[in-house]
Design an enzyme around this catalytic site. Sequence first.
Site, short mmCIF file in Angstrom:
data_model
loop_
_atom_site.label_atom_id
_atom_site.label_comp_id
_atom_site.label_asym_id
_atom_site.label_seq_id
_atom_site.Cartn_x
_atom_site.Cartn_y
_atom_site.Cartn_z
N ASP A 13 67.23 -126.35 50.99
CA ASP A 13 68.62 -126.23 51.39
C ASP A 13 69.41 -127.24 50.56
O ASP A 13 68.84 -128.20 50.02
CB ASP A 13 68.74 -126.56 52.89
N ASP A 15 73.42 -128.46 51.04
CA ASP A 15 74.33 -129.35 51.75
C ASP A 15 73.66 -129.93 53.00
O ASP A 15 73.21 -129.20 53.87
CB ASP A 15 75.60 -128.62 52.14
N LYS A 184 68.76 -116.81 55.99
CA LYS A 184 68.21 -117.72 57.00
C LYS A 184 68.96 -117.54 58.31
O LYS A 184 70.18 -117.39 58.29
CB LYS A 184 68.36 -119.17 56.53
N ASP A 210 68.06 -129.32 56.76
CA ASP A 210 68.57 -130.22 57.81
C ASP A 210 68.96 -129.48 59.08
O ASP A 210 69.42 -130.11 60.03
CB ASP A 210 69.78 -131.01 57.29
#
Length: 267
Positions: A13, A15, A184, A210
């Site tokens: 991922d 950001d 996702k 995250d």
Amino acid sequence: MENLGKIKCFLLDMDGTINLGAKLLSGSGDFINYLKESGRDFIFVTNNSSKNGRHYVQKMRNLGIDCSSNNVLTSGEATANYLNSLKPKAKIYLIGTPDLEEEFINWGFTLTAENPDYVVLGFDMTLTYEKLVIGCDLIRKGVTYIATHPDFNCPTETGYIPDCGSMIELIKASTGKLPKIIGKPNDLIIKSAFRKRPQYKLEEFAMVGDRLYTDIKAGVCADITSILVLSGEAAMKDVEESDVKPTFIFDGVATIYQKLKEADETK
């Protein structure tokens, strides 16, 4: 950390994991450099289908990370990849940006509203009422309906803006239909990464992110190693309260870098 050392391709991922907006997170550069030095591989995996791979290559380069389009997988590319596996050169009615249109044309699809095989909805920042009318009409007629990803909002420097998930709800209100979703937390985007890197085994992939409910859930659904970093949205409290459990939890990718080095040094 023996299992971590066996990972050969990290699905990353961006950001909250590698960067926060226009700022590179601490240790991200060292982490990416070590992956290259140690013969490992990486793919940045993003749900945003409004931009193509070139955009993210330039974004990462601006942050000091050298990569190519082969290191980027958007939900738009994953959707094109998925549909190509079902019906190459299919006719598609696409509700998306010019970047997404270019992606599908490059895959050999014909973009048309005349008897399409699929209706594809992306994060369309050029959305018009006419596009919606045509799309909803086709969906009501039973044309197979696909969406690139389910995110309701996209974060920007000035706040949240409606994303693909919000458009899905708008179309549902009119047609009563929901699409098959590629991005996702669904595993179809991960399977697209597998097709992008066929040289690796299932146990040699890891999803790093995250967010528990998108990044980590996608890794769990695809039955690969999942690594939660606490440098973005999720906190340990969220892990305790969630039924989605990552394989590893680290403060950030800087810790993954250190653990990989330790694993390699003990070989």
